[in-house]
Write an enzyme that holds these catalytic residues in place. Sequence first.
Site, PDB file in Angstrom:
ATOM      1  CD  GLU A  70     -75.038  28.725  61.380  1.00  0.00           C
ATOM      2  OE1 GLU A  70     -74.386  27.929  60.598  1.00  0.00           O
ATOM      3  OE2 GLU A  70     -75.384  28.495  62.406  1.00  0.00           O
ATOM      4  CB  CYS A 124     -74.970  26.076  53.685  1.00  0.00           C
ATOM      5  SG  CYS A 124     -76.370  25.740  54.635  1.00  0.00           S
TER       6      CYS A 124
HETATM    7  P1  NAP Z   1     -72.570  36.493  50.422  1.00  0.00           P
HETATM    8  O1  NAP Z   1     -72.180  36.910  49.208  1.00  0.00           O
HETATM    9  O2  NAP Z   1     -71.437  36.214  51.530  1.00  0.00           O
HETATM   10  O3  NAP Z   1     -73.681  37.313  50.820  1.00  0.00           O
HETATM   11  C1  NAP Z   1     -74.437  36.948  52.206  1.00  0.00           C
HETATM   12  C2  NAP Z   1     -75.313  38.212  52.732  1.00  0.00           C
HETATM   13  O4  NAP Z   1     -74.180  39.064  53.113  1.00  0.00           O
HETATM   14  C3  NAP Z   1     -76.121  39.039  51.654  1.00  0.00           C
HETATM   15  O5  NAP Z   1     -77.115  39.600  52.371  1.00  0.00           O
HETATM   16  C4  NAP Z   1     -75.124  40.156  51.173  1.00  0.00           C
HETATM   17  O6  NAP Z   1     -75.930  41.124  50.839  1.00  0.00           O
HETATM   18  C5  NAP Z   1     -74.408  40.460  52.482  1.00  0.00           C
HETATM   19  N1  NAP Z   1     -73.263  41.121  52.213  1.00  0.00           N
HETATM   20  C6  NAP Z   1     -72.133  41.172  51.217  1.00  0.00           C
HETATM   21  N2  NAP Z   1     -71.205  41.754  51.593  1.00  0.00           N
HETATM   22  C7  NAP Z   1     -71.403  42.388  52.714  1.00  0.00           C
HETATM   23  C8  NAP Z   1     -70.745  43.355  53.555  1.00  0.00           C
HETATM   24  N3  NAP Z   1     -69.627  43.857  53.223  1.00  0.00           N
HETATM   25  N4  NAP Z   1     -71.286  43.580  54.822  1.00  0.00           N
HETATM   26  C9  NAP Z   1     -72.517  43.125  55.172  1.00  0.00           C
HETATM   27  N5  NAP Z   1     -73.357  42.326  54.445  1.00  0.00           N
HETATM   28  C10 NAP Z   1     -72.623  42.009  53.179  1.00  0.00           C
HETATM   29  O7  NAP Z   1     -73.126  34.781  50.370  1.00  0.00           O
HETATM   30  P2  NAP Z   1     -74.369  34.413  49.362  1.00  0.00           P
HETATM   31  O8  NAP Z   1     -73.446  34.309  48.119  1.00  0.00           O
HETATM   32  O9  NAP Z   1     -75.368  35.268  49.458  1.00  0.00           O
HETATM   33  O10 NAP Z   1     -74.656  33.073  50.053  1.00  0.00           O
HETATM   34  C11 NAP Z   1     -73.905  31.959  49.428  1.00  0.00           C
HETATM   35  C12 NAP Z   1     -73.273  31.219  50.590  1.00  0.00           C
HETATM   36  O11 NAP Z   1     -73.706  31.294  51.710  1.00  0.00           O
HETATM   37  C13 NAP Z   1     -72.560  29.974  50.123  1.00  0.00           C
HETATM   38  O12 NAP Z   1     -71.076  29.978  50.571  1.00  0.00           O
HETATM   39  C14 NAP Z   1     -73.283  29.044  51.192  1.00  0.00           C
HETATM   40  O13 NAP Z   1     -72.428  27.987  51.839  1.00  0.00           O
HETATM   41  C15 NAP Z   1     -73.227  30.089  52.421  1.00  0.00           C
HETATM   42  N6  NAP Z   1     -74.511  29.738  53.262  1.00  0.00           N
HETATM   43  C16 NAP Z   1     -74.413  29.115  54.338  1.00  0.00           C
HETATM   44  C17 NAP Z   1     -75.370  28.812  55.142  1.00  0.00           C
HETATM   45  C18 NAP Z   1     -75.270  28.122  56.770  1.00  0.00           C
HETATM   46  O14 NAP Z   1     -76.165  28.076  57.393  1.00  0.00           O
HETATM   47  N7  NAP Z   1     -74.019  27.738  56.944  1.00  0.00           N
HETATM   48  C19 NAP Z   1     -76.771  28.707  54.764  1.00  0.00           C
HETATM   49  C20 NAP Z   1     -76.996  29.295  53.467  1.00  0.00           C
HETATM   50  C21 NAP Z   1     -75.923  29.666  52.645  1.00  0.00           C
HETATM   51  P3  NAP Z   1     -76.317  41.683  49.005  1.00  0.00           P
HETATM   52  O15 NAP Z   1     -76.821  40.222  48.659  1.00  0.00           O
HETATM   53  O16 NAP Z   1     -76.946  42.793  49.163  1.00  0.00           O
HETATM   54  O17 NAP Z   1     -74.786  41.642  48.712  1.00  0.00           O
END
Ligand code: NAP
Length: 523
Positions: A256, A295
Amino acid sequence: MTELLENYAAGRWQAGAGAGAALRDPITGAELVRVTRDGIDLSTAFDYARKTGGSALRALGYAERAALLAGTVGVLKANRDAYFDIATRNAGTVRKDSAIDIDGAIYTLAQYAKWGSTLDGHALLDGAPAALSKGGGFASQHVWAPARGLALFINAFNFPAWGLWEKAAPALLSGVPVLVKPATVTAWLTQRMVADVVNAGVWPQGALSILCGGPAGLLDTLAPGDLLSFTGSGDTARLLRQHPMVANGSVRANFETDSLNAALLMPDARPGTPAFDLMTHEVAREMTQKSGQKCTAIRRVLVPEGTLDATLAELSGRLAAVEVGNPRNDRVQMGALVARRQYEDVRQGIGALATEAELVVDGRNKRLVDADPRVAACVGPTLFALRSPAAADAAREVHAREVFGPVATVMPYRNMAHAQSLVQRGGGALVASLYGDDPKALAATALELAQSQGRVHVISPAVANVQTGHGNVMPQSLHGGPGRAGGGQELGGLRALVFYHRRAAIQAAPEVLNQLGAVPLPE
Ligand code: NAP
């Protein structure tokens, strides 16, 4: 030093090593708690969940597990005030925005508890038996059998409560143990909810685990048959898709990711009509709810050529009236972004959109209520316009860059074909909403858009008081969109159970098939 939150893994609370990462108040910058999972043995934690948690869960039937979901609802309701307090402090959200996350989580769990209570069995039937021999003495029955691995959730920062439970409800109901890694910056609320549920002894040992801190090593510890459910940015998703366990198909994965969701004003909805008012109200609400950190939030607003100025005037008025700042002040309607890093990211995104769109309302210098602009992660609502259909066509950033804050762009379209092509410039999205009063045109457009959207939310004046909101994810409806949105599928009632099951055909005599103890997966 502030409190170090513990992890729950291998059936016990464990403190990670080292100082860990600090979680902060996005209004004051004050440190609140710390998290680390350094030194925790991942293999033992994952094995324990798979073996101890998985077998205990599978010993129960769906209806018994549904009763445990209901027990989880009871625990979360009893501790609800503490969750709102954590959300105010760690996410900087006003109460009604915290409720979307916290009450949304509780509602979703309660729905799965209710739906699951009707399933009296240990596996699910997929359709009816198909005869493989004349007379039907040998037949093929498709079944869904619960997956044997664990479900690893890697979650985004914007829904620390709902993000866990909307996934955990169908997973646990399916009999699959859950291990959640919340996004670090807002992990506190997830950790507190898991702590309350674990300490209340609702679930068998190993059914629910949490690891707080960075992601290192998590995917390497997955084993064939495990499931991965990721929510976050498209960039992180691209990395995870390349991990050998995902790339070679050993681990089934659901993604997602981000999404350039659109709102479309239909040609009949001229300024002054109820449908026009419904759209401007919804766009302003979507932009400001959770400071646009949803999102599903509306990022692009498509209006018929000739209605652009009226739309901008109406939206500008609504957005200018929004009080932004410290969520503890009752005057404030929109709180903070989750962290100063997110604040920098949103300001950078506004700068990028400004290279091709006109800045109509600039939230970067919004006067804040009870918050220091040098410290607080607050950005005011920010509205852009593309003046002509040609400008809407020429734009690139607007259709490709998700600025994860209170930011949207309004653009005109020439005709419905043009409007649909602009929606599709988003490359696949979680949701699009339509506003008009012509049922035939609304239905035709909804179906036209269905191939590029996870959900189409159709608003006519008749549903003004009963509609659930463009950005609200209801457990009854599918969540997840194609293409850029990640291609994931979550929720949608009991359909969500499919991800946590494996389909197989069982070819046997009817008297064997009758003994499967499986029940139909309801529509
Ligand atoms: P993110 O930076 O991609 O982080 C998401 C998760 O991935 C966090 O738990 C992060 O851990 C982890 N992560 C980061 N690097 C990783 C790696 N190399 N390997 C494994 N895991 C890793 O996203 P975010 O900034 O938290 O969230 C915002 C984004 O999420 C927005 O773009 C939004 O649109 C999207 N979103 C989508 C939905 C949906 O249902 N489609 C819902 C909510 C949000 P750490 O925090 O420890 O770095």
